[in-house]
Design a protein around this motif. Structure first.
Motif, PDB file in Angstrom:
ATOM      1  N   SER A  82       3.382  15.923 -10.094  1.00 42.39           N
ATOM      2  CA  SER A  82       4.677  15.974 -10.788  1.00 42.39           C
ATOM      3  C   SER A  82       4.526  15.969 -12.302  1.00 42.39           C
ATOM      4  CB  SER A  82       5.595  14.833 -10.337  1.00 42.39           C
ATOM      5  OG  SER A  82       5.068  13.587 -10.752  1.00 42.39           O
ATOM      6  N   LYS A 130       0.815  12.603  -5.817  1.00 38.91           N
ATOM      7  CA  LYS A 130       2.152  13.139  -6.117  1.00 38.91           C
ATOM      8  C   LYS A 130       2.491  12.969  -7.598  1.00 38.91           C
ATOM      9  CE  LYS A 130       3.167  14.893  -2.282  1.00 38.91           C
ATOM     10  NZ  LYS A 130       3.006  16.334  -2.223  1.00 38.91           N
ATOM     11  N   LEU A 131       2.094  11.854  -8.189  1.00 35.28           N
ATOM     12  CA  LEU A 131       2.328  11.633  -9.619  1.00 35.28           C
ATOM     13  C   LEU A 131       1.515  12.614 -10.464  1.00 35.28           C
ATOM     14  CD1 LEU A 131       4.022   9.749 -11.383  1.00 35.28           C
ATOM     15  CD2 LEU A 131       2.059   8.195 -11.476  1.00 35.28           C
ATOM     16  N   HIS A 173      -1.553   8.671  -1.839  1.00 36.77           N
ATOM     17  CA  HIS A 173      -0.525   9.713  -1.794  1.00 36.77           C
ATOM     18  C   HIS A 173       0.393   9.633  -3.014  1.00 36.77           C
ATOM     19  CE1 HIS A 173       2.089  12.670   0.049  1.00 36.77           C
ATOM     20  NE2 HIS A 173       3.121  11.880  -0.173  1.00 36.77           N
ATOM     21  N   ARG A 174       0.800   8.420  -3.383  1.00 36.10           N
ATOM     22  CA  ARG A 174       1.653   8.241  -4.563  1.00 36.10           C
ATOM     23  C   ARG A 174       0.954   8.748  -5.826  1.00 36.10           C
ATOM     24  NH1 ARG A 174       3.035   3.456  -2.085  1.00 36.10           N
ATOM     25  NH2 ARG A 174       1.528   2.255  -3.297  1.00 36.10           N
ATOM     26  N   ARG A 175      -0.318   8.440  -5.960  1.00 39.11           N
ATOM     27  CA  ARG A 175      -1.067   8.878  -7.148  1.00 39.11           C
ATOM     28  C   ARG A 175      -1.193  10.409  -7.196  1.00 39.11           C
ATOM     29  NH1 ARG A 175      -4.756   5.409 -10.198  1.00 39.11           N
ATOM     30  NH2 ARG A 175      -4.327   3.248  -9.683  1.00 39.11           N
ATOM     31  N   ASN A 232      -5.211  13.282   3.114  1.00 39.92           N
ATOM     32  CA  ASN A 232      -4.876  12.109   2.313  1.00 39.92           C
ATOM     33  C   ASN A 232      -5.713  10.909   2.753  1.00 39.92           C
ATOM     34  OD1 ASN A 232      -3.198  10.714   0.295  1.00 39.92           O
ATOM     35  ND2 ASN A 232      -2.515   9.571   2.095  1.00 39.92           N
ATOM     36  N   SER A 274      -1.140   5.272   1.433  1.00 42.07           N
ATOM     37  CA  SER A 274       0.142   5.383   0.727  1.00 42.07           C
ATOM     38  C   SER A 274      -0.048   5.334  -0.793  1.00 42.07           C
ATOM     39  CB  SER A 274       1.129   4.304   1.187  1.00 42.07           C
ATOM     40  OG  SER A 274       0.600   3.017   0.952  1.00 42.07           O
ATOM     41  N   ALA A 275      -0.952   4.470  -1.271  1.00 46.08           N
ATOM     42  CA  ALA A 275      -1.208   4.393  -2.712  1.00 46.08           C
ATOM     43  C   ALA A 275      -1.868   5.681  -3.218  1.00 46.08           C
ATOM     44  CB  ALA A 275      -2.086   3.186  -3.036  1.00 46.08           C
TER      45      ALA A 275
END
Length: 150
Positions: free
Chosen positions: A45, A41-42, A37-39, A22, A34-35
């Motif tokens: 999902s 994961k989105l 990782h969020r992207r 990451n 963190s940003a």
């Protein structure tokens, strides 16, 4: 989900190397970890990233023959389609199978250790499936372009 330029960069880098950490990926796309990782994961999902997998070197695994095999069925009812798929799903030689338009109904990507194994696959497996009208094989001589999607 709206895909922006950063998402496309993430997808591009992951297609080249899905083992990037990451932190490495975040550095490449100029995001905080963190940003990033969020992207990712989105993207996962929402089904844009379906899975991560290894690309194998067939030659180093002893696979010398790859072929494209076109199959035309006598009839293509739902029952015929399901029967054919059931027959080929356990054939270890079939790497990918596609339903297609045109003269044939299916295209199979087949990989075997040598020409004899390929011949045995055609004769002893495909030829014995009820309902096949024709089998047309094309041996792959060389992979000249292997692109990623983005």
């Amino acid at each position: 989900m709206n895909i922006d330029a950063i998402d496309l960069k993430i997808l591009n880098f992951l297609q080249n190397d899905a083992r990037l950490s990451n932190q490495e990926l975040a550095d490449l796309v100029n995001l905080s970890p963190s940003a990033c990782h969020r992207r990712v994961k989105l993207l996962e999902s929402n089904g844009i990233i379906e899975k991560y997998q290894a690309r194998l070197n067939y030659e180093k695994l002893g696979i010398k023959i790859e072929a494209i095999v076109e199959i035309k069925l006598i009839q293509l009812t739902e029952t015929d389609h399901n029967f054919f798929l059931k027959q080929i799903e356990d054939f270890e030689e079939v790497v990918n199978a596609y339903v297609i338009t045109g003269e044939s109904n299916y295209v199979l990507h087949v990989a075997t250790k040598d020409l004899n194994a390929f011949s045995q696959f055609i004769i002893n497996k495909l030829n014995k499936i009820k309902g096949i009208m024709s089998i047309n094989s094309k041996i792959i001589l060389d992979k000249v372009i292997q692109k990623k999607l983005l």
